[in-house]
Motif scaffolding. Structure first.
Motif, PDB file in Angstrom:
ATOM      1  N   UNK A   1       0.194  -1.138   0.097  1.00 32.08           N
ATOM      2  CA  UNK A   1       0.045  -0.018   0.046  1.00 32.08           C
ATOM      3  C   UNK A   1       0.229   1.826  -0.311  1.00 32.08           C
ATOM      4  N   UNK A   2       1.087   2.199  -1.285  1.00 37.89           N
ATOM      5  CA  UNK A   2       1.669   3.377  -1.737  1.00 37.89           C
ATOM      6  C   UNK A   2       0.881   4.378   0.217  1.00 37.89           C
ATOM      7  N   UNK A   3       2.436   4.982   0.831  1.00 37.05           N
ATOM      8  CA  UNK A   3       1.614   5.783   2.716  1.00 37.05           C
ATOM      9  C   UNK A   3       1.801   7.331   1.493  1.00 37.05           C
ATOM     10  N   UNK A   4       2.190   8.038   2.541  1.00 39.89           N
ATOM     11  CA  UNK A   4       2.497   9.242   1.972  1.00 39.89           C
ATOM     12  C   UNK A   4       3.705  10.107   1.791  1.00 39.89           C
ATOM     13  N   UNK A   5       3.632  11.721   1.263  1.00 40.51           N
ATOM     14  CA  UNK A   5       5.116  11.927   0.930  1.00 40.51           C
ATOM     15  C   UNK A   5       4.506  12.218  -0.815  1.00 40.51           C
ATOM     16  N   UNK A   6       3.699  11.344  -1.355  1.00 41.64           N
ATOM     17  CA  UNK A   6       3.466  11.945  -3.229  1.00 41.64           C
ATOM     18  C   UNK A   6       3.129  13.259  -3.740  1.00 41.64           C
ATOM     19  N   UNK A   7       2.693  13.758  -2.594  1.00 41.44           N
ATOM     20  CA  UNK A   7       1.823  15.498  -2.718  1.00 41.44           C
ATOM     21  C   UNK A   7       3.049  16.454  -3.563  1.00 41.44           C
ATOM     22  N   UNK A   8       4.554  15.309  -2.704  1.00 46.02           N
ATOM     23  CA  UNK A   8       6.385  16.214  -3.036  1.00 46.02           C
ATOM     24  C   UNK A   8       6.342  16.083  -4.401  1.00 46.02           C
ATOM     25  N   UNK A   9       6.161  14.744  -4.759  1.00 45.98           N
ATOM     26  CA  UNK A   9       6.681  15.058  -5.809  1.00 45.98           C
ATOM     27  C   UNK A   9       5.859  15.142  -7.328  1.00 45.98           C
ATOM     28  N   UNK A  10       4.693  15.260  -6.677  1.00 47.86           N
ATOM     29  CA  UNK A  10       3.844  15.957  -7.598  1.00 47.86           C
ATOM     30  C   UNK A  10       4.445  17.511  -8.281  1.00 47.86           C
ATOM     31  N   UNK A  11       5.117  18.175  -6.622  1.00 45.03           N
ATOM     32  CA  UNK A  11       4.844  19.163  -7.497  1.00 45.03           C
ATOM     33  C   UNK A  11       6.548  19.649  -7.517  1.00 45.03           C
ATOM     34  N   UNK A  12       7.284  18.440  -7.305  1.00 43.02           N
ATOM     35  CA  UNK A  12       8.482  18.646  -8.046  1.00 43.02           C
ATOM     36  C   UNK A  12       8.330  18.738  -9.616  1.00 43.02           C
ATOM     37  N   UNK A  13       7.698  17.083 -10.047  1.00 40.95           N
ATOM     38  CA  UNK A  13       7.594  17.304 -11.518  1.00 40.95           C
ATOM     39  C   UNK A  13       5.828  18.428 -11.661  1.00 40.95           C
ATOM     40  N   UNK A  14       5.539  18.869 -11.385  1.00 43.97           N
ATOM     41  CA  UNK A  14       4.675  20.207 -11.794  1.00 43.97           C
ATOM     42  C   UNK A  14       5.372  21.234 -12.248  1.00 43.97           C
ATOM     43  N   UNK A  15       6.716  21.585 -10.782  1.00 42.90           N
ATOM     44  CA  UNK A  15       7.567  22.784 -11.021  1.00 42.90           C
ATOM     45  C   UNK A  15       8.545  22.221 -12.075  1.00 42.90           C
ATOM     46  N   UNK A  16       9.198  20.709 -12.251  1.00 45.84           N
ATOM     47  CA  UNK A  16       9.893  20.682 -13.871  1.00 45.84           C
ATOM     48  C   UNK A  16       9.535  21.367 -14.694  1.00 45.84           C
ATOM     49  N   UNK A  17       7.987  20.927 -14.766  1.00 44.33           N
ATOM     50  CA  UNK A  17       7.203  20.901 -16.220  1.00 44.33           C
ATOM     51  C   UNK A  17       7.168  22.423 -16.778  1.00 44.33           C
ATOM     52  N   UNK A  18       6.775  23.083 -15.818  1.00 48.10           N
ATOM     53  CA  UNK A  18       6.901  24.438 -15.753  1.00 48.10           C
ATOM     54  C   UNK A  18       8.422  25.286 -15.898  1.00 48.10           C
ATOM     55  N   UNK A  19       9.581  24.613 -15.209  1.00 48.93           N
ATOM     56  CA  UNK A  19      10.344  25.361 -15.661  1.00 48.93           C
ATOM     57  C   UNK A  19      10.748  24.601 -17.122  1.00 48.93           C
ATOM     58  N   UNK A  20      10.879  23.622 -17.996  1.00 46.64           N
ATOM     59  CA  UNK A  20      10.555  23.166 -19.070  1.00 46.64           C
ATOM     60  C   UNK A  20      10.482  24.238 -19.989  1.00 46.64           C
ATOM     61  N   UNK A  21       9.038  24.199 -19.776  1.00 49.15           N
ATOM     62  CA  UNK A  21       8.277  24.909 -21.047  1.00 49.15           C
ATOM     63  C   UNK A  21       8.672  26.976 -20.618  1.00 49.15           C
ATOM     64  N   UNK A  22       9.379  26.965 -19.424  1.00 45.37           N
ATOM     65  CA  UNK A  22       9.840  28.731 -19.650  1.00 45.37           C
ATOM     66  C   UNK A  22      10.998  28.309 -20.047  1.00 45.37           C
ATOM     67  N   UNK A  23      12.262  27.002 -20.305  1.00 46.72           N
ATOM     68  CA  UNK A  23      13.458  26.745 -20.916  1.00 46.72           C
ATOM     69  C   UNK A  23      13.134  26.852 -22.486  1.00 46.72           C
ATOM     70  N   UNK A  24      11.989  26.700 -22.688  1.00 49.92           N
ATOM     71  CA  UNK A  24      11.717  25.774 -24.217  1.00 49.92           C
ATOM     72  C   UNK A  24      12.697  24.909 -24.637  1.00 49.92           C
TER      73      UNK A  24
END
Length: 246
Positions: A1-24
């Motif tokens: 069963x999955x525990x906790x802590x994946x909200x931080x990973x969602x935010x990490x992936x989303x931040x990287x997606x935004x950084x990637x979009x800004x970088x082009x």
């Protein structure tokens, strides 16, 4: 069963997606000069990066934590972006992509045999091999576009490893310590075999990049030690924005 802590990973992936979009994107118009050996090698890795991830996403959803399922989908999107960039890199060099390759088909078959843990264990073999390959591609070529693309993919893969290690550590935690050690020992054996196959299959390209077959296998195994320790219960690096290890 999955525990906790994946909200931080969602935010990490989303931040990287935004950084990637800004970088082009890299400047594909500058073109790339690739030898036939490097072209054939990149074509094979491009096939491995190009998948819809539906089986993995389905298993993640069934694991019971919506945040983990969301993080897995963001991970799959990053892998698909790798395939896209490699395709554009090949196009910049005047080369096409492959329809498929036996090594990718074999990995996919094994990953889908059982449940989430088996799929992630096999996926982690591919991730460990990819770390060595993209590092060699980044450091061993003089072409600026190749270095940039390989460097971007390598940075993503280095972030993916602790994400998967965290889930595997949780998934194996219920096993007795000897069983966990047996699983990670088996994983190391599978990794050794996979690294050897890649070293043989990509030998001409690796040699051109300044990495011998034996050195590639040895470096892959040496760098994978922390992954095995994390899966067996050791510390896992947290997402960049989450602070300490978990």
């Amino acid at each position: 069963m999955i525990k906790t802590g994946y909200g931080a990973w969602v935010r990490e992936f989303e931040a990287e997606r935004e950084r990637r979009a800004a970088l082009g994107d890299p400047d594909w118009g500058q073109g790339a000069r690739l030898s036939p050996e490097i072209v054939r090698s990149i074509q094979k890795f491009q096939v491995g990066e190009d998948g819809d991830g539906s089986a993995l996403c389905g298993k993640a959803d069934r694991a019971g934590d919506p945040l983990y399922g969301e993080a897995v989908r963001l991970f799959v999107a990053e892998e698909q972006n790798h395939a896209r960039m490699l395709k554009l890199l090949l196009a910049a060099a005047g080369a096409a992509t492959l329809e498929g390759h036996w090594s990718d088909a074999a990995f996919v078959r094994v990953r889908r045999l059982l449940g989430l843990r088996v799929e992630l264990l096999v996926l982690m073999v591919a991730e460990a091999v990819a770390l060595g390959y993209y590092r060699a591609l980044r450091d061993g070529t003089a072409d600026a576009l190749v270095r940039e693309v390989a460097g971007r993919i390598l940075a993503d893969e280095e972030r993916h490893v602790p994400f998967h290690c965290m889930r595997l550590r949780e998934g194996l935690a219920a096993l007795p310590r000897p069983a966990r050690q047996a699983v990670t020992a088996g994983w190391c054996g599978l990794l050794a075999g996979a690294a050897a196959l890649v070293a043989v299959d990509h030998g001409p390209a690796l040699r051109e990049l300044g990495v011998g077959r034996g050195a590639f296998v040895a470096q892959t195994l040496r760098r994978s030690g922390r992954m095995a320790r994390a899966m067996a219960g050791g510390p896992v690096p947290a997402p960049a924005g989450a602070g300490a290890q978990v």
